[in-house]
Write a protein that holds these residues in place. Structure first.
Motif, mmCIF file in Angstrom:
data_model
loop_
_atom_site.group_PDB
_atom_site.id
_atom_site.type_symbol
_atom_site.label_atom_id
_atom_site.label_comp_id
_atom_site.label_asym_id
_atom_site.label_seq_id
_atom_site.Cartn_x
_atom_site.Cartn_y
_atom_site.Cartn_z
ATOM 1 N N GLN A 1 0.116 4.220 -14.078
ATOM 2 C CA GLN A 1 0.120 2.599 -13.601
ATOM 3 C C GLN A 1 0.702 2.250 -12.487
ATOM 4 O OE1 GLN A 1 -0.187 0.310 -17.232
ATOM 5 N NE2 GLN A 1 -0.443 -1.673 -15.924
ATOM 6 N N THR A 2 2.043 2.492 -12.570
ATOM 7 C CA THR A 2 2.910 2.006 -11.574
ATOM 8 C C THR A 2 2.524 2.794 -10.082
ATOM 9 O OG1 THR A 2 4.645 1.857 -13.062
ATOM 10 C CG2 THR A 2 5.159 1.983 -10.711
ATOM 11 N N GLU A 3 2.142 3.804 -10.115
ATOM 12 C CA GLU A 3 1.629 4.733 -8.750
ATOM 13 C C GLU A 3 0.317 3.850 -8.257
ATOM 14 O OE1 GLU A 3 1.546 8.785 -9.832
ATOM 15 O OE2 GLU A 3 3.582 9.102 -9.037
ATOM 16 N N ALA A 4 -0.584 3.676 -9.252
ATOM 17 C CA ALA A 4 -1.689 3.041 -8.578
ATOM 18 C C ALA A 4 -1.472 1.745 -8.242
ATOM 19 C CB ALA A 4 -2.705 3.082 -9.956
ATOM 20 N N ILE A 5 -0.620 0.974 -8.851
ATOM 21 C CA ILE A 5 -0.452 -0.551 -8.439
ATOM 22 C C ILE A 5 0.131 -0.315 -6.883
ATOM 23 C CG2 ILE A 5 1.170 -2.328 -8.819
ATOM 24 C CD1 ILE A 5 0.842 -1.753 -11.776
ATOM 25 N N LEU A 6 1.347 0.396 -6.780
ATOM 26 C CA LEU A 6 1.962 0.697 -5.684
ATOM 27 C C LEU A 6 1.318 1.079 -4.456
ATOM 28 C CD1 LEU A 6 4.646 0.200 -4.793
ATOM 29 C CD2 LEU A 6 5.122 2.578 -5.365
ATOM 30 N N GLN A 7 0.217 2.085 -4.900
ATOM 31 C CA GLN A 7 -0.603 2.375 -3.907
ATOM 32 C C GLN A 7 -1.451 1.360 -3.208
ATOM 33 O OE1 GLN A 7 -0.614 5.799 -2.309
ATOM 34 N NE2 GLN A 7 -1.519 4.468 -0.849
ATOM 35 N N ARG A 8 -2.091 0.574 -4.133
ATOM 36 C CA ARG A 8 -2.933 -0.571 -3.637
ATOM 37 C C ARG A 8 -2.251 -1.502 -3.200
ATOM 38 N NH1 ARG A 8 -6.072 -4.825 -7.682
ATOM 39 N NH2 ARG A 8 -6.992 -6.020 -5.974
ATOM 40 N N ALA A 9 -1.097 -1.883 -3.273
ATOM 41 C CA ALA A 9 -0.608 -2.741 -2.400
ATOM 42 C C ALA A 9 0.158 -2.350 -1.133
ATOM 43 C CB ALA A 9 0.962 -3.026 -3.499
ATOM 44 N N VAL A 10 0.472 -1.050 -1.016
ATOM 45 C CA VAL A 10 0.729 -0.527 0.088
ATOM 46 C C VAL A 10 -0.414 -0.567 1.247
ATOM 47 C CG1 VAL A 10 1.688 1.450 1.630
ATOM 48 C CG2 VAL A 10 2.879 0.863 -0.664
ATOM 49 N N ASP A 11 -1.427 -0.075 0.533
ATOM 50 C CA ASP A 11 -2.825 -0.131 1.529
ATOM 51 C C ASP A 11 -3.370 -1.411 1.866
ATOM 52 O OD1 ASP A 11 -2.988 2.508 0.981
ATOM 53 O OD2 ASP A 11 -4.311 2.344 -0.368
ATOM 54 N N LEU A 12 -2.721 -2.512 1.379
ATOM 55 C CA LEU A 12 -3.150 -3.780 1.635
ATOM 56 C C LEU A 12 -1.888 -4.486 2.789
ATOM 57 C CD1 LEU A 12 -4.355 -5.235 -1.904
ATOM 58 C CD2 LEU A 12 -5.705 -4.708 0.424
ATOM 59 N N VAL A 13 -1.036 -3.778 3.100
ATOM 60 C CA VAL A 13 -0.144 -4.398 3.980
ATOM 61 C C VAL A 13 -0.512 -4.037 5.273
ATOM 62 C CG1 VAL A 13 2.468 -4.275 4.723
ATOM 63 C CG2 VAL A 13 1.910 -4.025 2.503
ATOM 64 N N ASP A 14 -0.504 -4.986 6.168
ATOM 65 C CA ASP A 14 -0.949 -4.488 7.578
ATOM 66 C C ASP A 14 -0.244 -4.943 8.361
ATOM 67 O OD1 ASP A 14 -3.046 -3.780 9.454
ATOM 68 O OD2 ASP A 14 -4.320 -5.618 9.100
ATOM 69 N N TRP A 15 0.136 -4.495 9.785
ATOM 70 C CA TRP A 15 0.924 -4.687 10.641
ATOM 71 C C TRP A 15 0.413 -4.162 12.265
ATOM 72 C CZ3 TRP A 15 3.446 -1.258 7.094
ATOM 73 C CH2 TRP A 15 3.567 0.155 7.629
ATOM 74 N N SER A 16 0.950 -4.546 13.020
ATOM 75 C CA SER A 16 0.963 -4.225 14.385
ATOM 76 C C SER A 16 1.976 -3.913 15.369
ATOM 77 C CB SER A 16 -0.145 -5.211 15.083
ATOM 78 O OG SER A 16 -0.475 -4.898 16.751
ATOM 79 N N ILE A 17 1.821 -2.773 15.839
ATOM 80 C CA ILE A 17 3.027 -2.265 16.605
ATOM 81 C C ILE A 17 2.515 -2.128 18.191
ATOM 82 C CG2 ILE A 17 4.557 -0.845 17.127
ATOM 83 C CD1 ILE A 17 4.899 0.015 14.238
ATOM 84 N N LYS A 18 3.114 -2.787 19.123
ATOM 85 C CA LYS A 18 2.645 -2.537 20.627
ATOM 86 C C LYS A 18 3.728 -1.722 21.422
ATOM 87 C CE LYS A 18 4.773 -6.664 22.872
ATOM 88 N NZ LYS A 18 4.739 -7.763 23.543
ATOM 89 N N PRO A 19 3.456 -0.807 22.062
ATOM 90 C CA PRO A 19 4.286 0.042 22.888
ATOM 91 C C PRO A 19 5.507 -1.038 23.703
ATOM 92 C CG PRO A 19 2.122 0.576 23.344
ATOM 93 C CD PRO A 19 2.080 -0.619 22.615
ATOM 94 N N ILE A 20 6.513 -0.266 23.712
ATOM 95 C CA ILE A 20 7.804 -0.960 24.721
ATOM 96 C C ILE A 20 7.377 -0.816 26.006
ATOM 97 C CG2 ILE A 20 10.094 -0.534 25.097
ATOM 98 C CD1 ILE A 20 10.613 0.400 22.160
ATOM 99 N N PRO A 21 7.165 -1.872 26.860
ATOM 100 C CA PRO A 21 6.956 -1.774 28.255
ATOM 101 C C PRO A 21 8.033 -0.891 28.910
ATOM 102 C CG PRO A 21 7.046 -3.834 27.471
ATOM 103 C CD PRO A 21 7.529 -3.277 26.187
ATOM 104 N N THR A 22 7.339 -0.053 30.080
ATOM 105 C CA THR A 22 8.287 0.753 30.565
ATOM 106 C C THR A 22 7.827 0.810 32.168
ATOM 107 O OG1 THR A 22 6.509 2.525 30.514
ATOM 108 C CG2 THR A 22 8.308 2.639 28.845
#
Length: 410
Positions: free
Chosen positions: A386-407
């Motif tokens: 149950q703990t692993e299922a909760i954790l996987q669902r939560a992690v899948d719902l975290v969303d973020w955006s990373i943009k490249p470092i300008p060069t």
């Protein structure tokens, strides 16, 4: 009557705030001594008293503690050495000077140098990977050849997976040795590299207080060749025999190194020959291990450690039997964090904590070190599935955006 002060030497981004909170709940006034108090954001945020002092200098610490003891009742001294292992021994010497409960500094010093630690363990017959120590690149290469590839190269002192790498062939050995010895790596001691056999198998961590094994956690890593944790589960899913064998080797480590007072965490790999010791740490494991243990069995190791530090008896009785686990949020590439959204993950039933280590617009790296982490998610429930299922669902719902470092010029 003077207030009772608890002195905290340096700080810790994970455990530090927990020690502050626990000390205050015990009626203590926490005071942080640090070479740079500003590096610990929680100190200013919580309005905690902090004093700037050279924490690598024992005499300076003694003078500052003497000044504090003139204003307060000195209840106890402890500290954080997660990124500065020798500081644990300094804290032990400081405790001895003021006749306060604390670790044996000689025992701690045996652990801080990974090569010396291995020598003591080997003399006691404790199973460890084959190892050598090297100060020059050619010695690293010859040691790797003697042990046999693949090997792990790591600084003899350090924590947080910094400078640790799996080398699968001669070119990788040469490349990483050059990096560690060229001046690019920040050494806190004379450069020496531990060359060790790669122990393959599941990773476990024995969590110990006052010589008593509180439990054994399972640790999971991200992609090789690095050794940065991707997750931790407490307790680990072990058979009774596996638990017994890890516990027996753990107690042998304590005896071999002269440990036993306060907290210790010991890292293992379960190999074809059973549990093999990777590292003995004469301190409490870093966050989130203490939180997982409290969620899983109701033992607050941080509060109990403070009790020991202040001369009280600790209470290590288990209150319940659940499973708690953490997953670390790590970037898959270098860049700048544009935004991160954890609102949907936080709404998942069973999620105990979501903590972010960085704010938007922060540069991110993917070096395979603990400092790369964006944040963590913790979940707990009555059982592992149950703990692993909760954790996987939560992690899948975290969303973020990373943009490249300008060069270049733009």
């Amino acid at each position: 009557m003077a207030r009772k002060a608890l002195i905290l030497v340096e700080g810790h981004p994970g455990n530090g705030p927990l020690y502050i909170q626990a000390a205050q709940l015990l009626g203590l006034h926490p005071i942080t001594l640090s070479a740079d108090p500003a590096q610990y954001g929680y100190i200013a945020a919580k309005g905690i008293e902090a004093i700037r002092v050279d924490t690598d200098n024992l005499d300076s610490l003694i003078r500052e503690c003497s000044r504090i003891s003139a204003r307060y009742d000195l209840a106890g001294i402890t500290g954080f050495a997660f990124y500065n292992e020798p500081l644990s021994a300094t804290v032990g010497k400081l405790c001895r000077n003021f006749e306060q409960p604390g670790p044996n500094p000689e025992s701690v010093e045996r652990c801080c140098d990974k090569f010396v630690q291995r020598q003591y363990l080997a003399e006691a017959g404790v199973p460890t990977p084959a190892y050598r120590v090297a100060e020059k690149a050619e010695e690293v290469e010859s040691s790797a050849a003697e042990i046999g590839l693949p090997v792990v190269l790591k600084p003899v002192m350090g924590a947080g997976s910094r400078g640790v790498r799996l080398c699968r062939n001669r070119d990788e050995v040469v490349e990483h040795a050059k990096y560690l010895l060229s001046g690019d790596y920040a050494w806190r001691c004379s450069p020496r590299i531990l060359v060790e056999q790669f122990a393959q198998g599941p990773h476990y961590i024995a969590e110990i207080m006052e010589g008593e094994i509180i439990g054994i956690a399972a640790g999971y890593f991200g992609p090789l060749p690095h050794f940065a944790f991707s997750g931790i589960t407490f307790p680990a899913p072990l058979t009774d025999d596996e638990y017994r064998r890890i516990a027996n080797v753990s107690l042998s480590c304590l005896q071999a190194l002269g440990l036993g007072w306060g907290p210790t965490c010991i890292e293992f790999r379960w190999t074809k020959r059973g549990p093999v010791v990777i590292e003995v740490n004469p301190r409490l494991a870093g966050a989130p291990d203490p939180q997982l243990i409290q969620l899983a069995c109701g033992v607050d190791l941080i509060t109990e450690h403070i009790k020991l530090v202040t001369g009280q008896k600790c209470d290590l009785r288990r209150r319940h039997s659940h499973t708690a686990a953490a997953r670390f949020l790590r970037p898959d590439r270098d860049g700048i964090l544009e935004w991160i959204d954890t609102s949907r993950a936080a709404a998942v039933s069973g999620v105990a904590e979501i903590r972010l280590y960085v704010a938007p617009k922060t540069p991110l790296s993917s070096k395979g070190e603990d400092l790369d982490c964006i944040g963590r998610v913790i979940a707990a429930s009555p059982n592992l599935a149950q703990t692993e299922a909760i954790l996987q669902r939560a992690v899948d719902l975290v969303d973020w955006s990373i943009k490249p470092i300008p060069t270049g010029g733009k």
